[in-house]
Motif scaffolding. Structure first.
Motif, PDB file in Angstrom:
ATOM      1  N   ILE A 128      87.082  -5.089  74.689  1.00  0.00           N
ATOM      2  CA  ILE A 128      86.777  -6.466  74.296  1.00  0.00           C
ATOM      3  C   ILE A 128      87.934  -7.035  73.477  1.00  0.00           C
ATOM      4  O   ILE A 128      88.341  -8.181  73.670  1.00  0.00           O
ATOM      5  CB  ILE A 128      85.437  -6.535  73.533  1.00  0.00           C
ATOM      6  N   GLU A 129      88.492  -6.222  72.574  1.00  0.00           N
ATOM      7  CA  GLU A 129      89.634  -6.666  71.763  1.00  0.00           C
ATOM      8  C   GLU A 129      90.815  -7.028  72.652  1.00  0.00           C
ATOM      9  O   GLU A 129      91.488  -8.039  72.447  1.00  0.00           O
ATOM     10  CB  GLU A 129      90.037  -5.565  70.774  1.00  0.00           C
ATOM     11  N   GLY A 130      91.082  -6.210  73.657  1.00  0.00           N
ATOM     12  CA  GLY A 130      92.180  -6.478  74.574  1.00  0.00           C
ATOM     13  C   GLY A 130      91.961  -7.755  75.363  1.00  0.00           C
ATOM     14  O   GLY A 130      92.892  -8.545  75.557  1.00  0.00           O
ATOM     15  N   LYS A 131      90.728  -7.975  75.797  1.00  0.00           N
ATOM     16  CA  LYS A 131      90.392  -9.195  76.525  1.00  0.00           C
ATOM     17  C   LYS A 131      90.622 -10.417  75.640  1.00  0.00           C
ATOM     18  O   LYS A 131      91.212 -11.405  76.073  1.00  0.00           O
ATOM     19  CB  LYS A 131      88.929  -9.152  76.978  1.00  0.00           C
ATOM     20  N   GLU A 132      90.179 -10.332  74.401  1.00  0.00           N
ATOM     21  CA  GLU A 132      90.346 -11.461  73.472  1.00  0.00           C
ATOM     22  C   GLU A 132      91.820 -11.747  73.205  1.00  0.00           C
ATOM     23  O   GLU A 132      92.226 -12.911  73.122  1.00  0.00           O
ATOM     24  CB  GLU A 132      89.599 -11.179  72.167  1.00  0.00           C
ATOM     25  N   LYS A 133      92.648 -10.718  73.090  1.00  0.00           N
ATOM     26  CA  LYS A 133      94.088 -10.920  72.869  1.00  0.00           C
ATOM     27  C   LYS A 133      94.733 -11.599  74.073  1.00  0.00           C
ATOM     28  O   LYS A 133      95.557 -12.501  73.917  1.00  0.00           O
ATOM     29  CB  LYS A 133      94.783  -9.595  72.570  1.00  0.00           C
ATOM     30  N   LEU A 134      94.358 -11.155  75.276  1.00  0.00           N
ATOM     31  CA  LEU A 134      94.921 -11.772  76.474  1.00  0.00           C
ATOM     32  C   LEU A 134      94.450 -13.214  76.619  1.00  0.00           C
ATOM     33  O   LEU A 134      95.234 -14.090  77.021  1.00  0.00           O
ATOM     34  CB  LEU A 134      94.564 -10.953  77.714  1.00  0.00           C
TER      35      LEU A 134
ATOM     36  N   ALA B  30      93.706 -15.208  74.152  1.00  0.00           N
ATOM     37  CA  ALA B  30      94.437 -15.980  73.139  1.00  0.00           C
ATOM     38  C   ALA B  30      95.858 -16.268  73.613  1.00  0.00           C
ATOM     39  O   ALA B  30      96.368 -17.382  73.438  1.00  0.00           O
ATOM     40  CB  ALA B  30      94.455 -15.224  71.809  1.00  0.00           C
ATOM     41  N   GLU B  31      96.499 -15.286  74.234  1.00  0.00           N
ATOM     42  CA  GLU B  31      97.842 -15.502  74.762  1.00  0.00           C
ATOM     43  C   GLU B  31      97.825 -16.557  75.863  1.00  0.00           C
ATOM     44  O   GLU B  31      98.687 -17.443  75.905  1.00  0.00           O
ATOM     45  CB  GLU B  31      98.418 -14.189  75.305  1.00  0.00           C
ATOM     46  N   LEU B  32      96.829 -16.478  76.742  1.00  0.00           N
ATOM     47  CA  LEU B  32      96.703 -17.464  77.820  1.00  0.00           C
ATOM     48  C   LEU B  32      96.499 -18.864  77.257  1.00  0.00           C
ATOM     49  O   LEU B  32      97.124 -19.825  77.708  1.00  0.00           O
ATOM     50  CB  LEU B  32      95.546 -17.078  78.746  1.00  0.00           C
ATOM     51  N   ASP B  33      95.664 -18.977  76.245  1.00  0.00           N
ATOM     52  CA  ASP B  33      95.414 -20.265  75.597  1.00  0.00           C
ATOM     53  C   ASP B  33      96.702 -20.812  74.981  1.00  0.00           C
ATOM     54  O   ASP B  33      97.022 -21.997  75.127  1.00  0.00           O
ATOM     55  CB  ASP B  33      94.322 -20.117  74.531  1.00  0.00           C
ATOM     56  N   GLU B  34      97.446 -19.964  74.306  1.00  0.00           N
ATOM     57  CA  GLU B  34      98.727 -20.354  73.695  1.00  0.00           C
ATOM     58  C   GLU B  34      99.705 -20.857  74.761  1.00  0.00           C
ATOM     59  O   GLU B  34     100.362 -21.881  74.596  1.00  0.00           O
ATOM     60  CB  GLU B  34      99.326 -19.159  72.944  1.00  0.00           C
ATOM     61  N   LEU B  35      99.779 -20.133  75.878  1.00  0.00           N
ATOM     62  CA  LEU B  35     100.690 -20.534  76.947  1.00  0.00           C
ATOM     63  C   LEU B  35     100.302 -21.881  77.551  1.00  0.00           C
ATOM     64  O   LEU B  35     101.156 -22.744  77.762  1.00  0.00           O
ATOM     65  CB  LEU B  35     100.729 -19.467  78.045  1.00  0.00           C
TER      66      LEU B  35
ATOM     67  N   LEU C   2      92.616 -11.105  83.768  1.00  0.00           N
ATOM     68  CA  LEU C   2      91.301 -11.433  83.213  1.00  0.00           C
ATOM     69  C   LEU C   2      90.245 -11.590  84.305  1.00  0.00           C
ATOM     70  O   LEU C   2      89.078 -11.244  84.106  1.00  0.00           O
ATOM     71  CB  LEU C   2      91.390 -12.699  82.359  1.00  0.00           C
ATOM     72  N   GLU C   3      90.651 -12.073  85.461  1.00  0.00           N
ATOM     73  CA  GLU C   3      89.715 -12.253  86.572  1.00  0.00           C
ATOM     74  C   GLU C   3      89.293 -10.923  87.177  1.00  0.00           C
ATOM     75  O   GLU C   3      88.154 -10.754  87.607  1.00  0.00           O
ATOM     76  CB  GLU C   3      90.391 -13.112  87.645  1.00  0.00           C
ATOM     77  N   ASN C   4      90.204  -9.958  87.195  1.00  0.00           N
ATOM     78  CA  ASN C   4      89.946  -8.699  87.890  1.00  0.00           C
ATOM     79  C   ASN C   4      89.587  -7.518  86.993  1.00  0.00           C
ATOM     80  O   ASN C   4      89.214  -6.465  87.493  1.00  0.00           O
ATOM     81  CB  ASN C   4      91.165  -8.325  88.738  1.00  0.00           C
ATOM     82  N   ALA C   5      89.724  -7.663  85.704  1.00  0.00           N
ATOM     83  CA  ALA C   5      89.489  -6.533  84.800  1.00  0.00           C
ATOM     84  C   ALA C   5      88.010  -6.245  84.606  1.00  0.00           C
ATOM     85  O   ALA C   5      87.176  -7.147  84.634  1.00  0.00           O
ATOM     86  CB  ALA C   5      90.138  -6.819  83.447  1.00  0.00           C
ATOM     87  N   THR C   6      87.731  -4.996  84.401  1.00  0.00           N
ATOM     88  CA  THR C   6      86.406  -4.569  83.977  1.00  0.00           C
ATOM     89  C   THR C   6      86.452  -4.490  82.458  1.00  0.00           C
ATOM     90  O   THR C   6      87.305  -3.792  81.901  1.00  0.00           O
ATOM     91  CB  THR C   6      86.067  -3.179  84.551  1.00  0.00           C
TER      92      THR C   6
ATOM     93  N   THR D 297      95.401  -0.028  80.502  1.00  0.00           N
ATOM     94  CA  THR D 297      96.847  -0.024  80.710  1.00  0.00           C
ATOM     95  C   THR D 297      97.522  -1.292  80.205  1.00  0.00           C
ATOM     96  O   THR D 297      98.659  -1.240  79.739  1.00  0.00           O
ATOM     97  CB  THR D 297      97.193   0.163  82.197  1.00  0.00           C
ATOM     98  N   LYS D 298      96.866  -2.417  80.261  1.00  0.00           N
ATOM     99  CA  LYS D 298      97.475  -3.673  79.825  1.00  0.00           C
ATOM    100  C   LYS D 298      97.438  -3.852  78.304  1.00  0.00           C
ATOM    101  O   LYS D 298      98.013  -4.783  77.781  1.00  0.00           O
ATOM    102  CB  LYS D 298      96.788  -4.866  80.492  1.00  0.00           C
ATOM    103  N   GLU D 299      96.768  -2.944  77.601  1.00  0.00           N
ATOM    104  CA  GLU D 299      96.663  -3.035  76.141  1.00  0.00           C
ATOM    105  C   GLU D 299      97.514  -2.001  75.420  1.00  0.00           C
ATOM    106  O   GLU D 299      97.624  -2.034  74.200  1.00  0.00           O
ATOM    107  CB  GLU D 299      95.214  -2.807  75.706  1.00  0.00           C
TER     108      GLU D 299
END
Length: 160
Positions: free
Chosen positions: A10-16, A18-23, A71-75, A111-113
């Protein structure tokens, strides 16, 4: 990118997110302004500011697409699925390196975190693959190119 191959805490999802929102909401609009200002300088064929802004635009758009795909494909591994009784994604594990008699603490993430500088290791790393599913007190052999070594699971906690 198959869904089962990509897990996020969940933490990793929230970080990604936030990055997407920033971009999307900060960097992309700033880049559009930079492009407008560079265009106003005149001849685009010899305009370094314009070239730099176009390159930045490509980087931003590529990362946005990458994050959206992730984000679309992650579990998403929710905390209620983690018991802390055995090593899994989302746990903080204290390991004893048997030969060195040293201990290290790792957080197992998708892997992405992964962030080795903060001891966040991917579940696909050699250490994580050796200890996944193990309980406290279990010794596991880590297989790696530099030579195999044994680790003992000393403690398991649920990551916060």
């Amino acid at each position: 990118m198959a869904k089962e191959d990509l897990e996020l805490t969940i933490e990793g999802k929230e970080k990604l997110e936030a990055e997407l929102d920033e971009l999307k909401n900060v960097r992309r609009p700033a880049n559009v302004e930079a492009l407008k200002e560079a265009r106003a300088l005149g001849d685009l064929s010899e305009n370094a500011e314009y070239d730099a802004a176009r390159n930045e635009q490509a980087v931003i758009e590529t990362r946005i697409k990458e994050l959206e795909t992730i984000l679309e494909n992650a579990t998403i591994i929710s905390a209620d699925k983690i018991t802390g009784e055995e090593v899994s994604i989302g746990t903080v594990v204290t390991l004893e390196f048997i030969e060195d008699d040293e201990t290290e603490v790792y957080t197992l993430v998708g892997t992405k975190e992964a962030d080795v500088f903060n001891n966040k290791i991917s579940t696909k790393s050699p250490i994580a693959m050796a200890i996944m599913g193990k309980k406290v007190g279990t010794v596991a052999t880590v297989k790696c190119d530099a030579g195999d070594y044994d680790v003992k699971v000393v403690d398991i906690k649920i990551a916060q």
